[in-house]
Motif scaffolding. Structure first.
Motif, PDB file in Angstrom:
ATOM      1  N   TRP A 154     -10.557  -2.350   0.602  1.00 13.95           N
ATOM      2  CA  TRP A 154      -9.901  -1.587   1.667  1.00 13.95           C
ATOM      3  C   TRP A 154     -10.700  -1.744   2.954  1.00 13.95           C
ATOM      4  O   TRP A 154     -11.934  -1.616   2.955  1.00 13.95           O
ATOM      5  N   CYS A 162      -5.197  -2.968   2.773  1.00 13.95           N
ATOM      6  CA  CYS A 162      -5.625  -3.518   1.488  1.00 13.95           C
ATOM      7  C   CYS A 162      -5.847  -5.022   1.638  1.00 13.95           C
ATOM      8  O   CYS A 162      -5.119  -5.705   2.381  1.00 13.95           O
ATOM      9  N   ARG A 165     -10.362  -0.667   7.321  1.00 13.32           N
ATOM     10  CA  ARG A 165      -9.672   0.248   8.219  1.00 13.32           C
ATOM     11  C   ARG A 165      -9.909  -0.143   9.662  1.00 13.32           C
ATOM     12  O   ARG A 165     -10.915  -0.766   9.994  1.00 13.32           O
ATOM     13  N   CYS A 220      -2.797   0.266  -3.860  1.00 12.30           N
ATOM     14  CA  CYS A 220      -2.355  -1.042  -3.384  1.00 12.30           C
ATOM     15  C   CYS A 220      -2.070  -1.916  -4.594  1.00 12.30           C
ATOM     16  O   CYS A 220      -2.960  -2.154  -5.407  1.00 12.30           O
ATOM     17  N   GLU A 252       0.830  -1.200   0.000  1.00 13.22           N
ATOM     18  CA  GLU A 252       0.000   0.000   0.000  1.00 13.22           C
ATOM     19  C   GLU A 252       0.870   1.257   0.000  1.00 13.22           C
ATOM     20  O   GLU A 252       2.005   1.245   0.469  1.00 13.22           O
ATOM     21  N   TYR A 288      -5.386   1.960   7.302  1.00 16.13           N
ATOM     22  CA  TYR A 288      -6.118   1.394   6.176  1.00 16.13           C
ATOM     23  C   TYR A 288      -5.346   0.202   5.617  1.00 16.13           C
ATOM     24  O   TYR A 288      -4.154   0.313   5.318  1.00 16.13           O
TER      25      TYR A 288
END
Length: 122
Positions: free
Chosen positions: A36, A95, A38, A22, A6, A93
């Protein structure tokens, strides 16, 4: 092994924008879904948005109308354009991708990136 790398996190003021990228690499036959997630401090990891190889997208209610997910299948790369950022968007965050590897009999894979920090603060 399929690796996800990422980039694009950082510090931004409320109302600002950031774009996350990513890229997947390794022995890849196909990637079905890229997305994605988080995780904010003290909270569980949550889905932000994902996109299938055919372009079908899913968004968390909290980001609809502000975030846009897209992907470049030829580059095995997914992007997250984040606009009108709010302090509550502050999180690491991650990926995520799933698909089939290019190994014998094409075993499936699910991979995660290492995470990139997004901080929204004045």
């Amino acid at each position: 092994q399929v690796q996800l790398v990422e980039s694009g996190g950082g510090l931004v003021q409320p109302g600002g924008s950031l774009r996350l990228s990513c890229a997947a690499s390794g022995r890849i036959f196909s990637i079905h879904t890229m997305g994605w997630y988080r995780q904010a401090p003290g909270k569980q990891r949550e889905l932000v948005a994902d996109i299938t190889s055919g372009g079908t997208t899913t968004y968390a209610d909290s980001v609809k109308g502000r975030f846009t997910i897209s992907r470049d299948n030829a580059k095995n790369t997914v992007y997250l354009q984040m606009n009108s950022l709010k302090p509550e968007d502050t999180a690491v965050y991650y990926c995520n991708a799933d698909g089939l590897t290019g190994d014998y009999e094409f075993p499936p894979f699910v991979s995660w990136g290492q995470g990139t920090l997004v901080t929204v603060s004045s």
